[in-house]
Design a protein around this motif. Structure first.
Motif, PDB file in Angstrom:
ATOM      1  N   ILE A  48       3.036 -96.458 107.619  1.00 18.35           N
ATOM      2  CA  ILE A  48       2.011 -96.369 108.654  1.00 18.35           C
ATOM      3  C   ILE A  48       0.813 -95.640 108.073  1.00 18.35           C
ATOM      4  N   THR A  49      -0.374 -96.165 108.328  1.00 17.96           N
ATOM      5  CA  THR A  49      -1.612 -95.504 107.935  1.00 17.96           C
ATOM      6  C   THR A  49      -2.367 -95.055 109.188  1.00 17.96           C
ATOM      7  N   LEU A  50      -2.782 -93.795 109.190  1.00 20.78           N
ATOM      8  CA  LEU A  50      -3.585 -93.245 110.279  1.00 20.78           C
ATOM      9  C   LEU A  50      -4.975 -92.919 109.742  1.00 20.78           C
ATOM     10  N   ILE A  51      -5.993 -93.221 110.528  1.00 19.69           N
ATOM     11  CA  ILE A  51      -7.377 -92.884 110.192  1.00 19.69           C
ATOM     12  C   ILE A  51      -7.895 -91.984 111.300  1.00 19.69           C
ATOM     13  N   MET A  52      -8.293 -90.755 110.946  1.00 19.25           N
ATOM     14  CA  MET A  52      -8.547 -89.725 111.954  1.00 19.25           C
ATOM     15  C   MET A  52      -9.900 -89.046 111.721  1.00 19.25           C
ATOM     16  N   PRO A  53     -10.942 -89.440 112.455  1.00 18.24           N
ATOM     17  CA  PRO A  53     -12.253 -88.778 112.351  1.00 18.24           C
ATOM     18  C   PRO A  53     -12.401 -87.649 113.372  1.00 18.24           C
ATOM     19  N   ALA A  54     -13.314 -86.729 113.106  1.00 20.00           N
ATOM     20  CA  ALA A  54     -13.674 -85.663 114.051  1.00 20.00           C
ATOM     21  C   ALA A  54     -14.992 -85.053 113.608  1.00 20.00           C
ATOM     22  N   TRP A  55     -15.774 -84.554 114.571  1.00 15.49           N
ATOM     23  CA  TRP A  55     -16.995 -83.829 114.230  1.00 15.49           C
ATOM     24  C   TRP A  55     -17.221 -82.715 115.234  1.00 15.49           C
ATOM     25  N   ASN A  67      -0.989 -91.526 105.080  1.00 17.59           N
ATOM     26  CA  ASN A  67      -0.024 -92.593 104.844  1.00 17.59           C
ATOM     27  C   ASN A  67       1.382 -92.024 104.990  1.00 17.59           C
ATOM     28  N   ILE A  68       2.172 -92.596 105.907  1.00 18.40           N
ATOM     29  CA  ILE A  68       3.526 -92.125 106.157  1.00 18.40           C
ATOM     30  C   ILE A  68       4.502 -93.229 105.793  1.00 18.40           C
ATOM     31  N   PHE A  69       5.311 -92.979 104.788  1.00 17.93           N
ATOM     32  CA  PHE A  69       6.329 -93.921 104.347  1.00 17.93           C
ATOM     33  C   PHE A  69       7.675 -93.191 104.378  1.00 17.93           C
ATOM     34  N   SER A  70       8.430 -93.406 105.456  1.00 23.88           N
ATOM     35  CA  SER A  70       9.627 -92.609 105.700  1.00 23.88           C
ATOM     36  C   SER A  70      10.731 -92.843 104.683  1.00 23.88           C
ATOM     37  N   ALA A  71      10.705 -93.962 103.982  1.00 22.21           N
ATOM     38  CA  ALA A  71      11.743 -94.248 102.984  1.00 22.21           C
ATOM     39  C   ALA A  71      11.414 -93.680 101.612  1.00 22.21           C
ATOM     40  N   ASN A  72      10.353 -92.920 101.493  1.00 22.67           N
ATOM     41  CA  ASN A  72       9.954 -92.396 100.188  1.00 22.67           C
ATOM     42  C   ASN A  72      10.991 -91.471  99.570  1.00 22.67           C
ATOM     43  N   LEU A  75      12.767 -92.657  96.657  1.00 23.17           N
ATOM     44  CA  LEU A  75      12.053 -92.609  95.378  1.00 23.17           C
ATOM     45  C   LEU A  75      11.761 -91.185  94.955  1.00 23.17           C
ATOM     46  N   ASP A  76      12.348 -90.225  95.699  1.00 26.40           N
ATOM     47  CA  ASP A  76      12.123 -88.799  95.452  1.00 26.40           C
ATOM     48  C   ASP A  76      10.640 -88.450  95.558  1.00 26.40           C
ATOM     49  N   LEU A  77       9.985 -89.031  96.579  1.00 32.20           N
ATOM     50  CA  LEU A  77       8.580 -88.774  96.850  1.00 32.20           C
ATOM     51  C   LEU A  77       8.429 -88.215  98.262  1.00 32.20           C
ATOM     52  N   PRO A  78       7.385 -87.420  98.521  1.00 34.39           N
ATOM     53  CA  PRO A  78       7.117 -86.989  99.898  1.00 34.39           C
ATOM     54  C   PRO A  78       6.897 -88.191 100.803  1.00 34.39           C
ATOM     55  N   GLY A  79       7.258 -88.040 102.070  1.00 39.70           N
ATOM     56  CA  GLY A  79       7.074 -89.135 103.014  1.00 39.70           C
ATOM     57  C   GLY A  79       5.659 -89.277 103.510  1.00 39.70           C
ATOM     58  N   LEU A  80       4.808 -88.297 103.206  1.00 40.41           N
ATOM     59  CA  LEU A  80       3.449 -88.284 103.739  1.00 40.41           C
ATOM     60  C   LEU A  80       2.446 -87.947 102.634  1.00 40.41           C
TER      61      LEU A  80
END
Length: 313
Positions: A48-55, A67-72, A75-80
């Protein structure tokens, strides 16, 4: 444009500064449009990709991608993974690329601690952390800004991760322990904080005791869940934003099961910070805080990093 790496970003985001900065941000006039959410599928892997603006309507504009990839973990990688770009809000000029992972993980832990300052018992000294990722690893230090945390219990699906985090926490001076089951950790803690990418219940409502505070961080989409519906049956429920009740799996399943209604949600973090709701009302009350994240938190953290780097340059 200034490039600010993870080491500098982390160093400038001490929780003693970040928690009060977030409190001020939730009281301020910051514009936060609805985030864009996209499902990604690439080479049979999904995320899942989130795009989050603010001002802030004064000086700064910020844009975060997550970028959230829960199966990471396979691969021994962070999920986010995150990136953060800070601009001059008056001209659009790029000012800095701030380490997005530092911003995301630290502001998330700080927001939970900020809410805990209103919702956990004043003398809460024991914390149970579910998960061992970046956010989870910061929770004891963040909560220590608002409560006298001494004992920390850690559970993780992979015990080696829990053992590693417990060793780090003990080296910092906490009395930290690995627990083999979630039920064991819940039984020993004043504050229970879930920072996982779980899609099945981890905490069950029948385990909760009067006076406990349950902090739910991981579920930010309908298919993600860290609790069963009974966790909400006896609790006073709070959220970071009204958006939580529309997208958090924990809340959606409780509403469907009839253990929670949208109308029964007590207040948002905005309400708590503005003094429009008192938060916890008794030592016997069970409180639940469900967060899905808000771009004003990222903007606040990025500004802290950028302005702090200017002072030390």
């Amino acid at each position: 444009m200034q490039l600010i790496d993870a080491d500098v970003s982390n160093a400038l985001l001490g929780f003693d500064k970040l928690v009060p900065a977030l409190r001020h941000a939730f009281q301020a006039n910051i514009t936060v449009p609805l985030r864009h959410t996209h499902t990604i599928e690439c080479d049979d892997r999904k995320g899942i990709t989130l795009i989050m603006p603010a001002w802030d309507n004064k000086k700064y504009l910020g844009l975060k991608t997550v970028n959230i990839f829960s199966a990471n973990h396979e691969l021994d990688l962070p999920g986010l993974h995150s990136t953060y770009l800070l601009y001059d809000g008056r001209t659009g000029k790029p000012l800095a690329h701030v380490d997005g992972d530092a911003v995301t993980s630290r502001r998330t832990a700080a927001a939970s601690a900020l809410a805990g300052g209103y919702l956990a018992k004043k003398d809460a000294s024991s914390l149970f952390v579910l998960g061992t990722g970046r956010v989870a690893s910061f929770l004891p230090d963040a909560y220590s800004v608002v409560r006298p945390i001494k004992d920390v219990y850690v559970w993780n699906r992979r015990p080696e991760g829990a053992e590693r985090l417990v060793q780090e926490l003990n080296e910092k001076g906490y009395n930290a322990h690995v627990v083999s089951t979630v039920e064991e950790g819940v039984a020993q803690a004043d504050i229970i904080s879930c920072a996982t990418l779980s899609e099945a219940p981890l905490v069950h409502g029948e385990w909760l005791k009067p006076g406990q505070h349950l902090d739910l961080i991981g579920s930010f989409a309908p298919h993600m869940i860290e609790t069963d519906a009974q966790c909400f049956a006896r609790a006073a429920v709070f959220v970071d934003t009204d958006e939580a009740a529309k997208k958090a799996g924990d809340l959606l399943q409780a509403i469907e099961a009839g253990t929670l209604t949208v109308e029964a949600i007590q207040a948002t973090l905005f309400d708590l910070c503005k003094g429009e709701h008192a938060g916890r009302t008794s030592d016997d009350q069970i409180t639940v805080f469900k967060s899905v994240g808000n771009a004003l938190e990222d903007l606040t953290a990025a500004i802290l990093v950028y302005e702090g780097s200017q002072q030390t340059a």
